[in-house]
Design an enzyme around this catalytic site. Structure first.
Site, PDB file in Angstrom:
ATOM      1  N   GLY A  47       0.799  -1.063  -0.127  1.00  0.00           N
ATOM      2  CA  GLY A  47      -0.112   0.108  -0.205  1.00  0.00           C
ATOM      3  C   GLY A  47       0.649   1.110   0.057  1.00  0.00           C
ATOM      4  N   CYS A  48       2.422   1.293  -0.065  1.00  0.00           N
ATOM      5  CA  CYS A  48       2.700   2.440  -0.018  1.00  0.00           C
ATOM      6  C   CYS A  48       3.738   2.518  -1.501  1.00  0.00           C
ATOM      7  CB  CYS A  48       4.279   2.195   0.703  1.00  0.00           C
ATOM      8  SG  CYS A  48       3.722   2.077   2.590  1.00  0.00           S
ATOM      9  N   ALA A  49       3.518   3.725  -1.920  1.00  0.00           N
ATOM     10  CA  ALA A  49       4.031   3.878  -3.299  1.00  0.00           C
ATOM     11  C   ALA A  49       5.719   3.817  -3.387  1.00  0.00           C
ATOM     12  CB  ALA A  49       3.732   5.349  -3.855  1.00  0.00           C
ATOM     13  N   SER A  50       6.225   4.343  -2.431  1.00  0.00           N
ATOM     14  CA  SER A  50       7.633   3.914  -2.445  1.00  0.00           C
ATOM     15  C   SER A  50       7.857   2.659  -1.532  1.00  0.00           C
ATOM     16  CB  SER A  50       8.259   4.869  -1.344  1.00  0.00           C
ATOM     17  OG  SER A  50       8.191   6.142  -2.006  1.00  0.00           O
TER      18      SER A  50
END
Length: 140
Positions: A47-50
């Site tokens: 769920g983290c873009a990074s």
């Protein structure tokens, strides 16, 4: 690692957003580097873009264990957010972690409103992961 109280005090001192942004990056630079062997798919926060990795360590009694966390990100600002999240949660009993509202802390220091939607969602994913780890340890 910088304590939560120190982070809150430092944010109160910094008035300009650019100064706060630089401070978040500095917090990230101060995080101990996570060894490559721990940067696994299992430790990756979904769920983290990074890319963000969290490792949970359990200590203390079995009924309400104390959890400590290691964190890492491949993005400077996100690494700083990881440092703040760890200052909020790491070293606390699982029962306390389950009750802490980290988003409230990010709001109080004036940071939440400056995060992009993607970063805010990633932050929530980190928090959800930590809270789930605490709930799992309490249920065991």
């Amino acid at each position: 690692m910088t304590t939560l109280d120190q982070i809150i005090d430092d944010f109160a001192f910094l008035e300009e957003w650019e100064d706060r942004y630089r401070y978040v990056i500095e917090l990230g630079k101060a995080l101990p580097e996570m060894p490559e062997v721990k940067r696994t798919q299992e430790n990756k926060v979904q769920g983290c873009a990074s890319q963000v990795w969290l490792v949970t360590h359990t200590g203390g009694n079995l009924e309400d264990p104390v959890l400590t966390f290691e964190g890492e990100s491949d993005a400077h600002i996100v690494r700083g957010l990881v440092a703040i999240v760890l200052a909020i949660y790491s070293g606390k009993p699982a029962s306390e972690i389950a009750k802490i509202d980290a988003i409230d802390t990010f709001s109080k220091i004036g940071l939440i409103e400056h995060l992009s939607t993607q970063r805010a969602n990633g932050l929530r994913s980190m928090i959800r992961r930590i809270k789930n780890e605490a709930k799992l340890r309490l249920a065991a």
